[in-house]
Design a protein around this motif. Sequence first.
Motif, PDB file in Angstrom:
ATOM      1  N   ILE A  93       7.444   8.764  10.658  1.00 38.57           N
ATOM      2  CA  ILE A  93       8.756   8.653  10.865  1.00 38.57           C
ATOM      3  C   ILE A  93      10.241  10.343  10.914  1.00 38.57           C
ATOM      4  CG2 ILE A  93      11.238   7.592  10.088  1.00 38.57           C
ATOM      5  CD1 ILE A  93       9.821   5.192   8.824  1.00 38.57           C
ATOM      6  N   GLY A  94       9.607  11.247   9.895  1.00 38.67           N
ATOM      7  CA  GLY A  94      10.747  12.426   9.580  1.00 38.67           C
ATOM      8  C   GLY A  94       9.891  12.901  11.081  1.00 38.67           C
ATOM      9  N   LYS A  95       8.624  13.124  11.788  1.00 34.64           N
ATOM     10  CA  LYS A  95       8.772  13.259  12.806  1.00 34.64           C
ATOM     11  C   LYS A  95       8.616  12.791  13.978  1.00 34.64           C
ATOM     12  CE  LYS A  95       4.858  16.243  10.930  1.00 34.64           C
ATOM     13  NZ  LYS A  95       5.397  17.122  10.230  1.00 34.64           N
ATOM     14  N   GLY A  96       9.432  11.929  13.759  1.00 32.43           N
ATOM     15  CA  GLY A  96      10.326  11.164  15.364  1.00 32.43           C
ATOM     16  C   GLY A  96       9.729  10.250  15.433  1.00 32.43           C
ATOM     17  N   TRP A  97       8.161   9.383  14.734  1.00 38.87           N
ATOM     18  CA  TRP A  97       7.946   8.689  15.155  1.00 38.87           C
ATOM     19  C   TRP A  97       9.019   7.403  15.187  1.00 38.87           C
ATOM     20  CZ3 TRP A  97       2.507   8.201  16.664  1.00 38.87           C
ATOM     21  CH2 TRP A  97       2.042   9.527  17.274  1.00 38.87           C
ATOM     22  N   ASP A  98       7.867   6.475  15.870  1.00 38.53           N
ATOM     23  CA  ASP A  98       8.754   4.505  15.815  1.00 38.53           C
ATOM     24  C   ASP A  98       7.049   3.944  15.472  1.00 38.53           C
ATOM     25  OD1 ASP A  98      11.315   4.954  16.763  1.00 38.53           O
ATOM     26  OD2 ASP A  98      10.398   4.369  19.002  1.00 38.53           O
ATOM     27  N   VAL A  99       7.303   3.031  13.666  1.00 42.11           N
ATOM     28  CA  VAL A  99       6.121   3.041  13.145  1.00 42.11           C
ATOM     29  C   VAL A  99       6.209   1.084  13.272  1.00 42.11           C
ATOM     30  CG1 VAL A  99       5.356   2.716  10.545  1.00 42.11           C
ATOM     31  CG2 VAL A  99       6.477   5.202  11.942  1.00 42.11           C
TER      32      VAL A  99
ATOM     33  N   ASP B 247      14.331   0.730   4.140  1.00 35.23           N
ATOM     34  CA  ASP B 247      15.525   0.898   5.394  1.00 35.23           C
ATOM     35  C   ASP B 247      15.611   1.492   5.888  1.00 35.23           C
ATOM     36  OD1 ASP B 247      17.157  -1.060   6.775  1.00 35.23           O
ATOM     37  OD2 ASP B 247      18.793  -0.226   5.273  1.00 35.23           O
ATOM     38  N   GLU B 248      14.736   1.595   7.092  1.00 38.55           N
ATOM     39  CA  GLU B 248      15.047   2.875   8.868  1.00 38.55           C
ATOM     40  C   GLU B 248      14.335   2.313   9.528  1.00 38.55           C
ATOM     41  OE1 GLU B 248      14.201   5.851  10.264  1.00 38.55           O
ATOM     42  OE2 GLU B 248      14.343   5.808   8.259  1.00 38.55           O
ATOM     43  N   PRO B 249      15.606   2.738  10.471  1.00 39.48           N
ATOM     44  CA  PRO B 249      15.094   2.072  11.677  1.00 39.48           C
ATOM     45  C   PRO B 249      14.621   2.237  12.516  1.00 39.48           C
ATOM     46  CG  PRO B 249      17.330   3.174  11.426  1.00 39.48           C
ATOM     47  CD  PRO B 249      16.781   3.494  10.469  1.00 39.48           C
ATOM     48  N   LYS B 250      13.317   3.346  12.637  1.00 38.33           N
ATOM     49  CA  LYS B 250      12.373   3.850  12.740  1.00 38.33           C
ATOM     50  C   LYS B 250      11.477   2.969  12.624  1.00 38.33           C
ATOM     51  CE  LYS B 250      11.834   7.572  15.099  1.00 38.33           C
ATOM     52  NZ  LYS B 250      12.281   7.488  16.465  1.00 38.33           N
TER      53      LYS B 250
ATOM     54  N   TYR C 178       0.816  -1.260  -0.372  1.00 38.44           N
ATOM     55  CA  TYR C 178       0.172  -0.011   0.135  1.00 38.44           C
ATOM     56  C   TYR C 178       0.874   0.905  -0.735  1.00 38.44           C
ATOM     57  CZ  TYR C 178      -4.537  -3.077   0.380  1.00 38.44           C
ATOM     58  OH  TYR C 178      -4.896  -3.885   0.144  1.00 38.44           O
ATOM     59  N   THR C 179       0.859   1.972  -1.539  1.00 39.62           N
ATOM     60  CA  THR C 179       1.917   3.735  -1.436  1.00 39.62           C
ATOM     61  C   THR C 179       1.444   3.884  -0.047  1.00 39.62           C
ATOM     62  OG1 THR C 179       1.860   2.748  -3.701  1.00 39.62           O
ATOM     63  CG2 THR C 179       2.212   4.995  -2.834  1.00 39.62           C
ATOM     64  N   ILE C 180      -0.155   4.258   0.333  1.00 36.71           N
ATOM     65  CA  ILE C 180      -0.140   4.979   0.868  1.00 36.71           C
ATOM     66  C   ILE C 180      -0.238   4.894   2.300  1.00 36.71           C
ATOM     67  CG2 ILE C 180      -2.681   4.459   1.975  1.00 36.71           C
ATOM     68  CD1 ILE C 180      -3.157   7.428   1.038  1.00 36.71           C
ATOM     69  N   LEU C 181      -0.041   4.045   2.559  1.00 37.20           N
ATOM     70  CA  LEU C 181       0.633   3.885   3.713  1.00 37.20           C
ATOM     71  C   LEU C 181       2.336   4.159   4.149  1.00 37.20           C
ATOM     72  CD1 LEU C 181      -1.337   0.663   4.836  1.00 37.20           C
ATOM     73  CD2 LEU C 181      -1.583   2.607   5.896  1.00 37.20           C
ATOM     74  N   ARG C 182       3.163   3.227   2.949  1.00 38.22           N
ATOM     75  CA  ARG C 182       4.589   3.892   2.909  1.00 38.22           C
ATOM     76  C   ARG C 182       4.201   4.690   3.702  1.00 38.22           C
ATOM     77  NH1 ARG C 182       4.200   0.081  -1.202  1.00 38.22           N
ATOM     78  NH2 ARG C 182       5.127   2.091  -2.588  1.00 38.22           N
ATOM     79  N   SER C 183       4.393   5.911   2.209  1.00 35.56           N
ATOM     80  CA  SER C 183       4.193   7.191   2.835  1.00 35.56           C
ATOM     81  C   SER C 183       4.436   8.144   3.723  1.00 35.56           C
ATOM     82  CB  SER C 183       2.851   8.088   1.573  1.00 35.56           C
ATOM     83  OG  SER C 183       3.447   7.435   0.108  1.00 35.56           O
ATOM     84  N   GLY C 184       2.619   7.632   4.723  1.00 29.60           N
ATOM     85  CA  GLY C 184       2.335   7.981   5.687  1.00 29.60           C
ATOM     86  C   GLY C 184       3.146   7.655   6.979  1.00 29.60           C
ATOM     87  N   ALA C 185       3.795   6.503   6.662  1.00 30.88           N
ATOM     88  CA  ALA C 185       4.765   6.412   7.633  1.00 30.88           C
ATOM     89  C   ALA C 185       6.768   6.665   7.352  1.00 30.88           C
ATOM     90  CB  ALA C 185       5.604   4.531   7.205  1.00 30.88           C
ATOM     91  N   LYS C 186       6.847   6.816   6.118  1.00 34.36           N
ATOM     92  CA  LYS C 186       7.872   8.317   6.392  1.00 34.36           C
ATOM     93  C   LYS C 186       7.589   9.395   6.425  1.00 34.36           C
ATOM     94  CE  LYS C 186      10.716   9.587   2.306  1.00 34.36           C
ATOM     95  NZ  LYS C 186      10.861   9.469   0.772  1.00 34.36           N
ATOM     96  N   ILE C 187       6.669   9.677   6.947  1.00 27.75           N
ATOM     97  CA  ILE C 187       6.070  11.482   6.930  1.00 27.75           C
ATOM     98  C   ILE C 187       5.616  11.522   8.667  1.00 27.75           C
ATOM     99  CG2 ILE C 187       4.241  12.608   7.486  1.00 27.75           C
ATOM    100  CD1 ILE C 187       3.143  11.616   4.253  1.00 27.75           C
TER     101      ILE C 187
END
Length: 132
Positions: A28-34, A52-55, A17-26
Motif C-alpha cells: 500500500i505504501g508503494k501505491g498498490w491496491d490490496v 483502516d486503509e482505503p487501498k 496472519y501478521t506477515i500478510l498484514r505487514s506485506g499489505a502495508k508495504i
Amino acid sequence: NKNKKIAYIQYTSPSAYTILRSGAKILIGKGWDVLFLGVGARGNASEIQFIDEPKLISKVLRAPPYGLLLKFHYIWFAVWTFLKILLFRPAVVYGSEPFSGIPLYLCKKVLRIPAIYHEHDPPDEQGINRSG
C-alpha cells in the motif's frame, strides 16, 4: 506496471496472519491496491482486524461449517474467489495455505494472472502468527 493490484487468497482468516498484514502495508505504501479474500475464523482469530486503509479491501465468507457442508462451502469459496478476482483484475494473486491452491491455479490457468504460493505457519490458539 500500471496495474498495481494484488489479491491474497486464504481459506482462513487472512487478518490473523501478521506477515500478510505487514506485506499489505508495504505494498500500500508503494501505491498498490490490496484485496484479501478469505473466510471467517472461530475463536480469538476473529478479533484481529486489518488496518483502516482505503487501498485495502477485505472480503470474507462466513466461517466454514463442519461435516459434509464444509465441502460445499469450499466449492463456493473457490467459485466466489474466482468471480471476485475476475472483477478486481489484479496483476498478481498470492496464497499461503493449501486450500488457496485451487483458486490460485484457476486464476493462473484460466485468467492468466501470475500466481505466488508461499506457505506460512498458521496462527496459534490465540490467533497469533508467531513466525511472521
